[in-house]
Write a protein that holds these residues in place. Sequence first.
Motif, mmCIF file in Angstrom:
data_model
loop_
_atom_site.group_PDB
_atom_site.id
_atom_site.type_symbol
_atom_site.label_atom_id
_atom_site.label_comp_id
_atom_site.label_asym_id
_atom_site.label_seq_id
_atom_site.Cartn_x
_atom_site.Cartn_y
_atom_site.Cartn_z
ATOM 1 N N ASN A 1 5.737 -16.178 92.080
ATOM 2 C CA ASN A 1 5.332 -14.836 92.484
ATOM 3 C C ASN A 1 3.951 -14.930 93.126
ATOM 4 O O ASN A 1 2.950 -15.104 92.447
ATOM 5 N N ASP A 2 3.907 -14.806 94.456
ATOM 6 C CA ASP A 2 2.636 -14.972 95.157
ATOM 7 C C ASP A 2 1.850 -13.673 95.313
ATOM 8 O O ASP A 2 0.832 -13.641 95.996
ATOM 9 N N ALA A 3 2.269 -12.624 94.659
ATOM 10 C CA ALA A 3 1.570 -11.339 94.758
ATOM 11 C C ALA A 3 0.205 -11.370 94.076
ATOM 12 O O ALA A 3 -0.662 -10.559 94.382
ATOM 13 N N TYR A 4 0.000 -12.294 93.158
ATOM 14 C CA TYR A 4 -1.244 -12.348 92.395
ATOM 15 C C TYR A 4 -2.076 -13.582 92.730
ATOM 16 O O TYR A 4 -2.955 -13.973 91.964
ATOM 17 N N ASN A 5 -1.834 -14.196 93.880
ATOM 18 C CA ASN A 5 -2.566 -15.397 94.259
ATOM 19 C C ASN A 5 -4.052 -15.142 94.452
ATOM 20 O O ASN A 5 -4.865 -16.040 94.246
ATOM 21 N N ASP A 6 -4.441 -13.947 94.847
ATOM 22 C CA ASP A 6 -5.851 -13.645 95.100
ATOM 23 C C ASP A 6 -6.510 -12.910 93.937
ATOM 24 O O ASP A 6 -7.519 -12.245 94.101
ATOM 25 N N PHE A 7 -5.961 -13.032 92.740
ATOM 26 C CA PHE A 7 -6.454 -12.300 91.584
ATOM 27 C C PHE A 7 -6.789 -13.277 90.463
ATOM 28 O O PHE A 7 -6.023 -14.192 90.185
ATOM 29 N N ILE A 8 -7.932 -13.090 89.846
ATOM 30 C CA ILE A 8 -8.311 -13.877 88.683
ATOM 31 C C ILE A 8 -8.547 -12.899 87.536
ATOM 32 O O ILE A 8 -9.334 -11.960 87.653
ATOM 33 N N ALA A 9 -7.865 -13.112 86.438
ATOM 34 C CA ALA A 9 -7.988 -12.218 85.291
ATOM 35 C C ALA A 9 -9.241 -12.565 84.492
ATOM 36 O O ALA A 9 -9.575 -13.734 84.303
ATOM 37 N N ASN A 10 -9.928 -11.548 84.022
ATOM 38 C CA ASN A 10 -11.092 -11.719 83.147
ATOM 39 C C ASN A 10 -10.585 -11.562 81.716
ATOM 40 O O ASN A 10 -10.576 -10.481 81.143
ATOM 41 N N TYR A 11 -10.158 -12.676 81.135
ATOM 42 C CA TYR A 11 -9.467 -12.660 79.852
ATOM 43 C C TYR A 11 -10.310 -12.161 78.681
ATOM 44 O O TYR A 11 -9.763 -11.761 77.662
ATOM 45 N N ILE A 12 -11.627 -12.193 78.807
ATOM 46 C CA ILE A 12 -12.477 -11.808 77.677
ATOM 47 C C ILE A 12 -13.080 -10.411 77.824
ATOM 48 O O ILE A 12 -13.803 -9.966 76.941
ATOM 49 N N SER A 13 -12.771 -9.713 78.892
ATOM 50 C CA SER A 13 -13.352 -8.375 79.061
ATOM 51 C C SER A 13 -12.693 -7.372 78.119
ATOM 52 O O SER A 13 -11.537 -7.521 77.724
ATOM 53 N N ASP A 14 -13.445 -6.350 77.773
ATOM 54 C CA ASP A 14 -12.922 -5.301 76.897
ATOM 55 C C ASP A 14 -11.781 -4.538 77.560
ATOM 56 O O ASP A 14 -10.794 -4.187 76.904
ATOM 57 N N ALA A 15 -11.898 -4.291 78.851
ATOM 58 C CA ALA A 15 -10.850 -3.558 79.570
ATOM 59 C C ALA A 15 -9.541 -4.348 79.576
ATOM 60 O O ALA A 15 -8.453 -3.779 79.398
ATOM 61 N N TYR A 16 -9.640 -5.656 79.762
ATOM 62 C CA TYR A 16 -8.446 -6.518 79.748
ATOM 63 C C TYR A 16 -7.791 -6.505 78.374
ATOM 64 O O TYR A 16 -6.575 -6.366 78.249
ATOM 65 N N GLN A 17 -8.597 -6.643 77.338
ATOM 66 C CA GLN A 17 -8.073 -6.649 75.968
ATOM 67 C C GLN A 17 -7.426 -5.300 75.614
ATOM 68 O O GLN A 17 -6.380 -5.260 74.968
ATOM 69 N N GLU A 18 -8.037 -4.213 76.041
ATOM 70 C CA GLU A 18 -7.475 -2.884 75.773
ATOM 71 C C GLU A 18 -6.152 -2.702 76.534
ATOM 72 O O GLU A 18 -5.208 -2.125 76.009
ATOM 73 N N ASP A 19 -6.105 -3.202 77.763
ATOM 74 C CA ASP A 19 -4.865 -3.138 78.541
ATOM 75 C C ASP A 19 -3.752 -3.918 77.847
ATOM 76 O O ASP A 19 -2.611 -3.461 77.780
ATOM 77 N N LEU A 20 -4.087 -5.078 77.305
ATOM 78 C CA LEU A 20 -3.101 -5.865 76.559
ATOM 79 C C LEU A 20 -2.585 -5.087 75.343
ATOM 80 O O LEU A 20 -1.375 -5.026 75.109
ATOM 81 N N ARG A 21 -3.496 -4.515 74.556
ATOM 82 C CA ARG A 21 -3.089 -3.757 73.369
ATOM 83 C C ARG A 21 -2.169 -2.594 73.742
ATOM 84 O O ARG A 21 -1.144 -2.375 73.106
ATOM 85 N N LYS A 22 -2.565 -1.864 74.783
ATOM 86 C CA LYS A 22 -1.776 -0.703 75.197
ATOM 87 C C LYS A 22 -0.381 -1.117 75.660
ATOM 88 O O LYS A 22 0.620 -0.532 75.234
ATOM 89 N N ASN A 23 -0.303 -2.130 76.498
ATOM 90 C CA ASN A 23 0.990 -2.526 77.051
ATOM 91 C C ASN A 23 1.873 -3.229 76.039
ATOM 92 O O ASN A 23 3.086 -2.999 76.014
ATOM 93 N N TYR A 24 1.307 -4.077 75.205
ATOM 94 C CA TYR A 24 2.125 -4.715 74.173
ATOM 95 C C TYR A 24 2.653 -3.686 73.186
ATOM 96 O O TYR A 24 3.783 -3.796 72.719
ATOM 97 N N SER A 25 1.871 -2.679 72.871
ATOM 98 C CA SER A 25 2.353 -1.593 72.003
ATOM 99 C C SER A 25 3.486 -0.830 72.678
ATOM 100 O O SER A 25 4.459 -0.449 72.027
ATOM 101 N N HIS A 26 3.355 -0.620 73.974
ATOM 102 C CA HIS A 26 4.406 0.074 74.733
ATOM 103 C C HIS A 26 5.716 -0.713 74.669
ATOM 104 O O HIS A 26 6.779 -0.139 74.434
ATOM 105 N N PHE A 27 5.653 -2.015 74.889
ATOM 106 C CA PHE A 27 6.875 -2.818 74.892
ATOM 107 C C PHE A 27 7.416 -3.048 73.497
ATOM 108 O O PHE A 27 8.604 -3.295 73.325
ATOM 109 N N LEU A 28 6.562 -2.984 72.494
ATOM 110 C CA LEU A 28 7.023 -3.129 71.125
ATOM 111 C C LEU A 28 7.949 -1.984 70.763
ATOM 112 O O LEU A 28 8.977 -2.119 70.182
#
Length: 78
Positions: free
Chosen positions: A51-78
């Motif tokens: 999937n080359d749609a994210y080739n120009d993107f680097i995730a900031n794995y330790i940011s608060d916004a990233y962590q909150e996004d993970l919590r929200k989305n994993y809860s949604h899929f749970l």
Amino acid sequence: MKQHLIFIFLLLLAFGCQEKTAEVVSIDAIFEEYQQFKDRINPIEATKGGNDAYNDFIANYISDAYQEDLRKNYSHFL
């Protein structure tokens, strides 16, 4: 005759008061949405997966916004 009316009234009351259930979503749509989420949160794996749609993107794995996004989305899929 009176018993028939009471019976019909009770049937209408029973079926008319049912709570609406959640919208039915196909399992394919859920898996597709989850795959898009996984590609978005891990662009390196997305690129390795073709999937080359994210080739120009680097995730900031330790940011608060990233962590909150993970919590929200994993809860949604749970």
